[in-house]
Design an enzyme around this catalytic site. Structure first.
Site, PDB file in Angstrom:
ATOM      1  N   GLY A 174       0.780  -1.237   0.000  1.00  0.00           N
ATOM      2  CA  GLY A 174       0.000   0.000   0.000  1.00  0.00           C
ATOM      3  C   GLY A 174       0.805   1.276   0.000  1.00  0.00           C
ATOM      4  N   PRO A 202       4.608  -5.120  -0.992  1.00  0.00           N
ATOM      5  CG  PRO A 202       6.722  -4.160  -1.280  1.00  0.00           C
ATOM      6  CD  PRO A 202       5.999  -5.243  -0.534  1.00  0.00           C
ATOM      7  CB  CYS A 239     -17.104   3.062 -28.250  1.00  0.00           C
ATOM      8  SG  CYS A 239     -16.447   3.005 -29.896  1.00  0.00           S
ATOM      9  CD  GLU A 240     -17.727   2.811 -22.142  1.00  0.00           C
ATOM     10  OE1 GLU A 240     -18.221   3.575 -21.292  1.00  0.00           O
ATOM     11  OE2 GLU A 240     -18.265   1.765 -22.514  1.00  0.00           O
TER      12      GLU A 240
HETATM   13  C1  LIG Z   1      -3.552  -8.069   0.301  1.00  0.00           C
HETATM   14  C2  LIG Z   1      -2.787  -7.103  -0.523  1.00  0.00           C
HETATM   15  N1  LIG Z   1      -1.459  -7.072  -0.422  1.00  0.00           N
HETATM   16  C3  LIG Z   1      -0.705  -6.236  -1.177  1.00  0.00           C
HETATM   17  C4  LIG Z   1      -1.288  -5.369  -2.062  1.00  0.00           C
HETATM   18  C5  LIG Z   1      -0.395  -4.479  -2.855  1.00  0.00           C
HETATM   19  O1  LIG Z   1      -0.696  -3.162  -2.659  1.00  0.00           O
HETATM   20  P1  LIG Z   1       0.184  -2.013  -3.299  1.00  0.00           P
HETATM   21  O2  LIG Z   1       0.293  -2.287  -4.743  1.00  0.00           O
HETATM   22  O3  LIG Z   1      -0.578  -0.790  -3.008  1.00  0.00           O
HETATM   23  O4  LIG Z   1       1.506  -2.036  -2.618  1.00  0.00           O
HETATM   24  C6  LIG Z   1      -2.676  -5.349  -2.187  1.00  0.00           C
HETATM   25  C7  LIG Z   1      -3.346  -4.388  -3.059  1.00  0.00           C
HETATM   26  O5  LIG Z   1      -3.781  -3.344  -2.581  1.00  0.00           O
HETATM   27  C8  LIG Z   1      -3.442  -6.251  -1.402  1.00  0.00           C
HETATM   28  O6  LIG Z   1      -4.763  -6.278  -1.519  1.00  0.00           O
END
Ligand SMILES: Cc1ncc(COP(=O)(O)O)c(C=O)c1O
Ligand SMILES: N[C@@H](CCCC[NH3+])C(=O)O
Length: 439
Positions: A248, A291, A361-362
């Site tokens: 995240g 990540p 087409c949107e």
């Molecule tokens: C359980 C889980 N782990 C990891 C991620 C990877 O997140 P991010 O790409 O934001 O690092 C996500 C996606 O949000 C997720 O749902």
């Protein structure tokens, strides 16, 4: 200039990435084209790992392959010593086909099927992140006859509201993911798992959302998860060996974004977990994170060919490219913003403000609103930055547009790692309709 990693302007005034001229790549492989800066992905992976190493703690950095899954990226993740988060049979299949060590694969998902779980167990994945009671039931049915205990983490929703787009929030109570930490569900799952020979409980997982710029949410999540694990320790003698705080971590898509370095996220997570372990007199568990975006997001650039132009007098000018929501759905889905340049005239004076339209087409198929550019002509190449995460992986065939090719560049070398789809690919699963003749 809004550049990332090895991106620069070369002597021809073209955008160069990884020592390779992107205009030459566009001409060789066609457009839309995804280009990944391998050195930048390596740098990000090493920054995460180095941050943990500095603290001297045991850790795993799992690449969340939903951000971009392909054989090549999985191989690169393996080469960099990352673990791998997969969320479906398809991502797992890709990982296995790429030769990724299965003991470093973590299997996620809020509705894993029996077949997917069977596949994960057959390949001996390192851990299953169990999301719900139905899944525990399935794992038990599959594992008990084999006599082997399946390593699991319990995914919990900690009731932490991260500040990001509503669609990518996951840690709040009203979420489809995980066992609720606060209403007794997580405790019930714990008892269920501890009471069965089918499971080996490693610890707890939580993921609070995506594209997060603050550390407070991670700290709060670590506190809540640890408090629960400490409770289980007191009452049942459980000693967690792993805490997984998800992914995240936010990246810089435009000048408006101001992310902190990846090491800052790691520092706050490690410090909080250490503090909690000491406070609760528990051994320090291994710390896992996963990540996706922050490993590959700003390493990806999409090159399009500019085509038609439409002026709406006194309102705006639309410039259309040869892709759109079929290769990058994020602007349509989240209102996501991007920066772009003309790849074959990067330093041209930005004399007009235009809006970049896709070819689907949107009306909602707009990639960038109100972008300052040098006067764009048909045949110019538009480079959109920071498309490496959730771009190709969310690509689709709307309007029967073939999905783009993907090229990795590094040290002056370019390698095609995903071929462009062809029209034949598009109809390969179609079958002719044979009308039944009525008697
Ligand atoms: C359980 C889980 N782990 C990891 C991620 C990877 O997140 P991010 O790409 O934001 O690092 C996500 C996606 O949000 C997720 O749902
Ligand atoms: N696809 C989202 C992120 C979702 C993360 C998966 N839980 C994005 O592009 O921002």
């Amino acid at each position: 200039m809004f550049f990332h990693g090895t991106s620069r302007v070369n002597e021809k005034g073209h955008l160069e990435i990884g020592g390779v001229d992107t205009v030459e790549l566009a001409e060789m492989y066609g457009t839309p084209l995804y280009i990944y800066d391998v050195a930048l992905i390596r740098a990000r992976a090493r920054a995460f790992k180095e941050a943990f190493r500095r603290h001297g703690v045991r850790a795993q950095v799992a690449y969340a392959s939903k951000a971009f899954s392909s054989i090549a990226i999985v191989q690169l993740a393996a080469e960099e010593g990352l673990s791998l988060d997969v969320v479906s049979g398809g991502e797992l299949y890709t990982a296995i086909a790429a030769g990724f060590p299965s003991e470093r694969i973590h299997f996620h998902g809020n509705n894993k099927s029996r077949d997917e779980l069977e596949m994960a167990l057959k390949h001996g994945v390192g851990c299953i992140v169990a999301d719900n009671f139905y899944e525990l039931e399935l794992i038990e049915q599959l594992a008990v006859p084999s006599g082997r205990a399946v390593p699991v983490l319990l995914r919990v929703t900690p009731g932490v509201e991260a500040h990001t787009h509503d669609y990518i929030l996951t840690g709040q109570e009203d979420s489809k993911f995980g066992f609720d930490l606060n209403n007794g569900q997580a405790d019930e799952a714990f008892r269920r798992v501890m009471g069965s020979p089918a499971f080996q409980l490693l610890g707890v997982h939580c993921h609070i959302g995506s594209q997060i710029f603050e550390t407070a949410g991670f700290v709060l999540a670590a506190q809540k998860v640890f408090t629960k694990m400490a409770e289980w320790n007191k009452e049942h003698g459980f000693v967690p060996s792993v805490i997984n705080l998800g992914g995240g971590f936010g990246i810089r898509y435009t000048e408006e974004d101001d992310p902190i370095p990846v090491s800052a996220y790691v520092d706050c997570i490690v410090e909080e977990v250490k503090k909690q372990a000491e406070a609760h007199r528990l051994p320090l568990p291994e710390i896992w994170i996963e990540p996706g975006r922050s490993l590959v997001g700003d390493a990806g650039t999409t090159i399009y060919t500019i085509g038609s132009r439409k002026d709406v007098p006194n309102v705006r000018t639309y410039i259309a490219v040869d892709g759109g929501m079929s290769d990058n759905i994020r602007p349509a889905l989240y209102g996501a913003k991007y920066e772009a340049v003309i790849a074959n005239r990067v330093l041209g004076e930005r004399t007009e403000t235009v809006s970049i339209a896709g070819k689907c087409c949107e009306s909602g198929d707009m990639l960038i609103w109100d972008l300052a550019l040098p006067e764009a002509k048909p045949g110019d190449y538009l480079a959109v930055f920071c498309t490496g995460a959730y771009g190709y992986s969310m690509a689709n065939n709307y309007n029967r547009l073939p999905r783009p090719a993907v090229v990795f560049v590094e040290n002056g070398d370019a390698q095609l790692v995903v071929k462009r789809e062809t029209y034949e690919d598009l109809i390969q699963h179609d079958l002719p309709f044979k009308a039944k003749v009525r008697k």
